[in-house]
Design an enzyme around this catalytic site. Structure first.
Site, PDB file in Angstrom:
ATOM      1  N   ASP A  26      -5.584  -0.507  -2.074  1.00 41.24           N
ATOM      2  CA  ASP A  26      -6.278  -1.422  -2.981  1.00 41.24           C
ATOM      3  C   ASP A  26      -7.588  -1.956  -2.433  1.00 41.24           C
ATOM      4  OD1 ASP A  26      -4.924  -3.036  -0.937  1.00 41.24           O
ATOM      5  OD2 ASP A  26      -5.645  -4.737  -2.096  1.00 41.24           O
ATOM      6  N   ARG A  75      -5.225   0.487  -7.052  1.00 41.03           N
ATOM      7  CA  ARG A  75      -4.088   1.182  -6.432  1.00 41.03           C
ATOM      8  C   ARG A  75      -3.631   2.383  -7.257  1.00 41.03           C
ATOM      9  NH1 ARG A  75      -2.002  -2.019  -2.292  1.00 41.03           N
ATOM     10  NH2 ARG A  75      -2.051  -4.252  -2.639  1.00 41.03           N
ATOM     11  N   PHE A 119     -14.120   2.268   3.869  1.00 40.50           N
ATOM     12  CA  PHE A 119     -13.053   1.622   3.103  1.00 40.50           C
ATOM     13  C   PHE A 119     -12.633   2.534   1.954  1.00 40.50           C
ATOM     14  CE2 PHE A 119     -10.948  -1.399   0.330  1.00 40.50           C
ATOM     15  CZ  PHE A 119     -10.207  -2.118   1.251  1.00 40.50           C
ATOM     16  N   VAL A 120     -11.333   2.776   1.841  1.00 45.04           N
ATOM     17  CA  VAL A 120     -10.837   3.699   0.815  1.00 45.04           C
ATOM     18  C   VAL A 120      -9.859   3.009  -0.144  1.00 45.04           C
ATOM     19  CG1 VAL A 120     -11.211   5.814   2.142  1.00 45.04           C
ATOM     20  CG2 VAL A 120      -9.057   4.565   2.406  1.00 45.04           C
ATOM     21  N   LYS A 134      -7.772   6.176  10.600  1.00 48.26           N
ATOM     22  CA  LYS A 134      -9.199   6.126  10.939  1.00 48.26           C
ATOM     23  C   LYS A 134      -9.295   6.193  12.459  1.00 48.26           C
ATOM     24  CE  LYS A 134     -10.277   3.111   6.967  1.00 48.26           C
ATOM     25  NZ  LYS A 134     -10.707   1.755   6.553  1.00 48.26           N
ATOM     26  N   ASP A 180      -5.826   1.466  10.330  1.00 49.39           N
ATOM     27  CA  ASP A 180      -7.241   1.161  10.497  1.00 49.39           C
ATOM     28  C   ASP A 180      -7.429   0.681  11.944  1.00 49.39           C
ATOM     29  OD1 ASP A 180      -9.887   0.644   9.318  1.00 49.39           O
ATOM     30  OD2 ASP A 180      -9.393  -1.464   9.500  1.00 49.39           O
ATOM     31  N   GLU A 214       3.585   4.139   6.357  1.00 51.53           N
ATOM     32  CA  GLU A 214       2.402   3.280   6.211  1.00 51.53           C
ATOM     33  C   GLU A 214       1.335   4.028   5.415  1.00 51.53           C
ATOM     34  OE1 GLU A 214       0.971   0.667   5.870  1.00 51.53           O
ATOM     35  OE2 GLU A 214       0.529  -0.329   7.767  1.00 51.53           O
ATOM     36  N   ASP A 215       0.559   3.298   4.632  1.00 47.48           N
ATOM     37  CA  ASP A 215      -0.504   3.942   3.860  1.00 47.48           C
ATOM     38  C   ASP A 215      -1.668   4.349   4.759  1.00 47.48           C
ATOM     39  OD1 ASP A 215      -1.217   1.305   4.355  1.00 47.48           O
ATOM     40  OD2 ASP A 215      -1.904   0.861   2.330  1.00 47.48           O
ATOM     41  N   GLY A 259       0.770  -1.248   0.000  1.00 46.77           N
ATOM     42  CA  GLY A 259       0.000   0.000   0.000  1.00 46.77           C
ATOM     43  C   GLY A 259       0.795   1.288   0.000  1.00 46.77           C
TER      44      GLY A 259
END
Ligand code: IMP
Ligand code: MG
Length: 175
Positions: free
Chosen positions: A159, A165, A152-153, A131, A103, A99-100, A45
């Site tokens: 992805d 992506r 969810f993104v 989040k 969560d 980090e992307d 990610g």
């Protein structure tokens, strides 16, 4: 809007991402002035964020990647698996985890503990997205690009089952 059969809604534009990435890169360049930190990107990610962030940094730096999996489709599976370890020796180094998205916080907890075990000089966490309503972490994330609702993104590296992506902005996946 529709893309490849998925209903998506833009929540963060390319321009907003570019601006925020530069701000974070500037802060890191100040924080690690006169040091050579090593950025550790979390695959898959973070690859786009990592590439953009590094290119905006004005100090010398190194990079490596680690690969972790905890997700299948839109659900976390609740356990973290190490799929590829870093190759670099981070003992006595300033480490920046890139980090992307954070969560549940499970992945970042696992990663931070693992990297701390190698005896780095410091560990800084950078996450493009957080989040906050879901994340269960008992420390402050050092740098967060954007706080987002618990949806969810996809896009900008993120992805849905390995797809989407390459979308340039960040979108909420509807439905
Ligand atoms: P956590 O362990 O629950 O914090 O989840 C972290 C990882 O799950 C991230 O590194 C992403 O790879 C993935 N993930 C979590 N939320 C999303 C999302 O909304 N879209 C895409 N991937 C996500
Ligand atoms: Mg990830």
């Amino acid at each position: 809007m529709q893309i490849f059969g998925n209903e998506i809604r833009e929540i963060i534009t390319e321009e907003e991402i570019t601006k925020r990435v530069k701000e974070i890169a500037d802060s890191l360049s100040v924080k690690f002035a006169d040091e050579i930190p090593i950025l550790i990107g979390v695959l898959n990610g973070s690859f786009i964020f990592m590439a953009d962030l590094m290119r905006k940094m004005s100090i010398d730096c190194e990079m490596d990647f680690i690969k972790i999996s905890s997700y299948s489709g839109k659900e976390s599976v609740g356990t973290v698996k190490l799929l590829k370890d870093i190759s670099a020796d981070i003992t006595n180094r300033h480490v920046i985890i890139v980090e992307d998205i954070i969560d549940s916080g499970l992945t970042i907890k696992f990663l931070k503990e693992r990297l701390l075990g190698a005896g780095p000089k410091s560990v800084t966490v950078v996450a493009l997205l957080l989040k906050p309503e879901i994340a269960d972490i008992d420390y402050k994330i050092d740098f967060v690009g954007f706080e987002i609702p618990p949806d969810f993104v996809v896009g900008y590296g993120l992805d849905f089952n390995q797809k989407l992506r390459h979308l340039p902005s960040i979108y909420c996946l509807e439905g």
